[in-house]
Design an enzyme around this catalytic site. Structure first.
Site, mmCIF file in Angstrom:
data_model
loop_
_atom_site.group_PDB
_atom_site.id
_atom_site.type_symbol
_atom_site.label_atom_id
_atom_site.label_comp_id
_atom_site.label_asym_id
_atom_site.label_seq_id
_atom_site.Cartn_x
_atom_site.Cartn_y
_atom_site.Cartn_z
ATOM 1 N N SER A 123 0.841 -1.209 0.000
ATOM 2 C CA SER A 123 0.000 0.000 0.000
ATOM 3 C C SER A 123 0.871 1.252 0.000
ATOM 4 C CB SER A 123 -0.881 0.020 1.250
ATOM 5 O OG SER A 123 -1.553 1.260 1.365
ATOM 6 N N TYR A 160 -1.340 -0.130 10.510
ATOM 7 C CA TYR A 160 -1.470 -0.699 9.159
ATOM 8 C C TYR A 160 -0.275 -0.277 8.292
ATOM 9 C CZ TYR A 160 -3.556 -1.176 4.433
ATOM 10 O OH TYR A 160 -3.807 -1.466 3.106
HETATM 11 N N1 LIG Z 1 -8.918 -0.807 -0.672
HETATM 12 C C1 LIG Z 1 -7.916 0.047 -0.500
HETATM 13 O O1 LIG Z 1 -8.125 1.288 -0.423
HETATM 14 C C2 LIG Z 1 -6.489 -0.463 -0.463
HETATM 15 C C3 LIG Z 1 -5.462 0.495 -0.549
HETATM 16 C C4 LIG Z 1 -4.135 0.062 -0.504
HETATM 17 C C5 LIG Z 1 -3.849 -1.280 -0.368
HETATM 18 N N2 LIG Z 1 -4.864 -2.188 -0.276
HETATM 19 C C6 LIG Z 1 -4.478 -3.591 -0.102
HETATM 20 O O2 LIG Z 1 -4.999 -4.364 -1.166
HETATM 21 C C7 LIG Z 1 -5.222 -5.706 -0.701
HETATM 22 C C8 LIG Z 1 -6.635 -6.123 -1.051
HETATM 23 O O3 LIG Z 1 -7.533 -5.329 -0.291
HETATM 24 P P1 LIG Z 1 -8.995 -4.920 -0.776
HETATM 25 O O4 LIG Z 1 -9.008 -3.489 -0.989
HETATM 26 O O5 LIG Z 1 -9.410 -5.813 -1.883
HETATM 27 O O6 LIG Z 1 -9.789 -5.161 0.579
HETATM 28 P P2 LIG Z 1 -10.835 -6.265 1.052
HETATM 29 O O7 LIG Z 1 -11.880 -6.433 0.016
HETATM 30 O O8 LIG Z 1 -11.208 -5.835 2.434
HETATM 31 O O9 LIG Z 1 -9.976 -7.603 1.108
HETATM 32 C C9 LIG Z 1 -9.167 -7.979 2.190
HETATM 33 C C10 LIG Z 1 -8.887 -9.452 2.022
HETATM 34 O O10 LIG Z 1 -8.043 -9.882 3.084
HETATM 35 C C11 LIG Z 1 -8.626 -11.075 3.605
HETATM 36 N N3 LIG Z 1 -8.225 -11.312 4.988
HETATM 37 C C12 LIG Z 1 -8.359 -10.481 6.038
HETATM 38 N N4 LIG Z 1 -7.885 -11.091 7.133
HETATM 39 C C13 LIG Z 1 -7.447 -12.315 6.749
HETATM 40 C C14 LIG Z 1 -6.841 -13.406 7.414
HETATM 41 N N5 LIG Z 1 -6.596 -13.384 8.733
HETATM 42 N N6 LIG Z 1 -6.510 -14.501 6.697
HETATM 43 C C15 LIG Z 1 -6.761 -14.568 5.379
HETATM 44 N N7 LIG Z 1 -7.344 -13.577 4.680
HETATM 45 C C16 LIG Z 1 -7.677 -12.460 5.378
HETATM 46 C C17 LIG Z 1 -10.114 -10.864 3.504
HETATM 47 O O11 LIG Z 1 -10.788 -12.086 3.677
HETATM 48 P P3 LIG Z 1 -12.328 -12.152 4.196
HETATM 49 O O12 LIG Z 1 -13.162 -11.931 2.985
HETATM 50 O O13 LIG Z 1 -12.434 -13.535 4.750
HETATM 51 O O14 LIG Z 1 -12.473 -11.073 5.233
HETATM 52 C C18 LIG Z 1 -10.168 -10.316 2.089
HETATM 53 O O15 LIG Z 1 -10.055 -11.349 1.145
HETATM 54 C C19 LIG Z 1 -4.943 -5.688 0.805
HETATM 55 O O16 LIG Z 1 -3.633 -6.155 1.046
HETATM 56 C C20 LIG Z 1 -5.033 -4.222 1.152
HETATM 57 O O17 LIG Z 1 -4.269 -3.915 2.304
HETATM 58 C C21 LIG Z 1 -6.166 -1.809 -0.325
#
Ligand SMILES: NC(=O)c1ccc[n+]([C@@H]2O[C@H](COP(=O)([O-])OP(=O)(O)OC[C@H]3O[C@@H](n4cnc5c(N)ncnc54)[C@H](OP(=O)(O)O)[C@@H]3O)[C@@H](O)[C@H]2O)c1
Length: 238
Positions: free
Chosen positions: A130, A143
């Site tokens: 991120s 985070y």
């Molecule tokens: N959205 C943003 O603004 C943003 C910005 C920068 C970086 N990111 C990064 O991009 C990546 C994808 O995020 P996203 O935006 O698609 O968010 P998201 O939809 O909230 O996805 C988060 C994922 O992490 C999984 N997860 C959480 N805790 C876990 C655990 N203990 N074991 C296994 N899986 C777990 C969740 O599974 P469940 O469905 O079971 O909860 C979900 O599949 C993440 O690494 C996030 O930090 C996101």
């Protein structure tokens, strides 16, 4: 057909990426905590086997690699937890949970992938970090510091594997419209769609890029922010 293991396959970004790679001829292996939602993602991608993976459970994270029917050609790690910063900066337990979910809990399976890919002389590891990892901020340093650690881990892994046929891509998204930021009031112009981020990842894979900021305008913005002296940055309280 190349195979991609997707960790955290229920993530909004991972789902968009999985559909894109599946439509381009990749076979998928989907891993995550919620088997029902994983099956729904698998259906949307034309079918794929699903595997249990919980980054907070040592038994689950060491078991995953052994459950796979075949060694994948690529791993996309999209696991992430924003957590509650107010809670994380007061509760050591919550701070450690955020660190484990975004960084240390992902290391074992990525090291297994690195070993297998290195032995085979080919492979691709894509880690979703991120922009929050580029500099600690008052509003999300639990985070952010976990992502900083993850970014450094991926960078070191890339250097270790350079010349072995294994490539490591670090993805640094800004705000993306997924469950992770649901409910936050942000100007729509700074929030990207998961499909946009997935397309950027797809292009970066094919161009052999090392570090992807997505959308790309985050790169100069973060360069400026990193260049601020600490005595200025601390006063901004961002
Ligand atoms: N959205 C943003 O603004 C943003 C910005 C920068 C970086 N990111 C990064 O991009 C990546 C994808 O995020 P996203 O935006 O698609 O968010 P998201 O939809 O909230 O996805 C988060 C994922 O992490 C999984 N997860 C959480 N805790 C876990 C655990 N203990 N074991 C296994 N899986 C777990 C969740 O599974 P469940 O469905 O079971 O909860 C979900 O599949 C993440 O690494 C996030 O930090 C996101």
């Amino acid at each position: 057909m190349p195979t991609m293991l997707v960790l955290g396959a229920t993530s909004g970004i991972a789902q968009a990426a999985a559909r894109l790679f599946a439509n381009s001829g990749w076979t998928l292996q989907l891993a995550g905590r919620d088997s029902q939602r994983l099956r729904e993602v698998a259906d949307a991608c034309g079918g794929a086997p699903v595997f249990p993976f919980d980054a907070l459970d040592p038994a689950s994270r060491s078991a995953l690699w052994g459950l796979l029917p075949s060694c994948p050609d690529a791993v996309l790690c999209a696991v992430g937890l924003l957590g509650d910063q107010d809670c994380a900066c007061r509760s050591p337990k919550e701070a450690l949970r955020v660190m484990e979910c975004n960084f240390t809990g992902l290391v074992p399976v990525l090291l297994q992938a690195a070993e297998a890919f290195e032995a085979r002389g080919a492979g691709l590891i894509i880690g979703l970090s991120s922009v929050a990892g580029d500099r600690g901020r008052a509003s999300n340093y639990a985070y952010g510091s976990a992502k900083a650690g993850f970014t450094a881990f991926l960078s070191g892994l890339r250097a270790r594997l350079w010349g072995s046929g294994v490539h490591v891509l670090t993805v640094k998204p800004g705000y993306v419209a997924t469950g992770m930021i649901a409910g936050r009031r942000l100007p729509s112009c700074i929030v990207a769609s998961p499909e946009r981020v997935a397309r950027d990842i797809f292009r970066a894979v094919h161009s052999g890029q090392d570090v992807l900021y997505t959308p790309g305008w985050w790169r100069p913005l973060l360069a400026l922010y990193r260049a601020l002296p600490e005595c200025v940055a601390k006063r901004l309280k961002l």
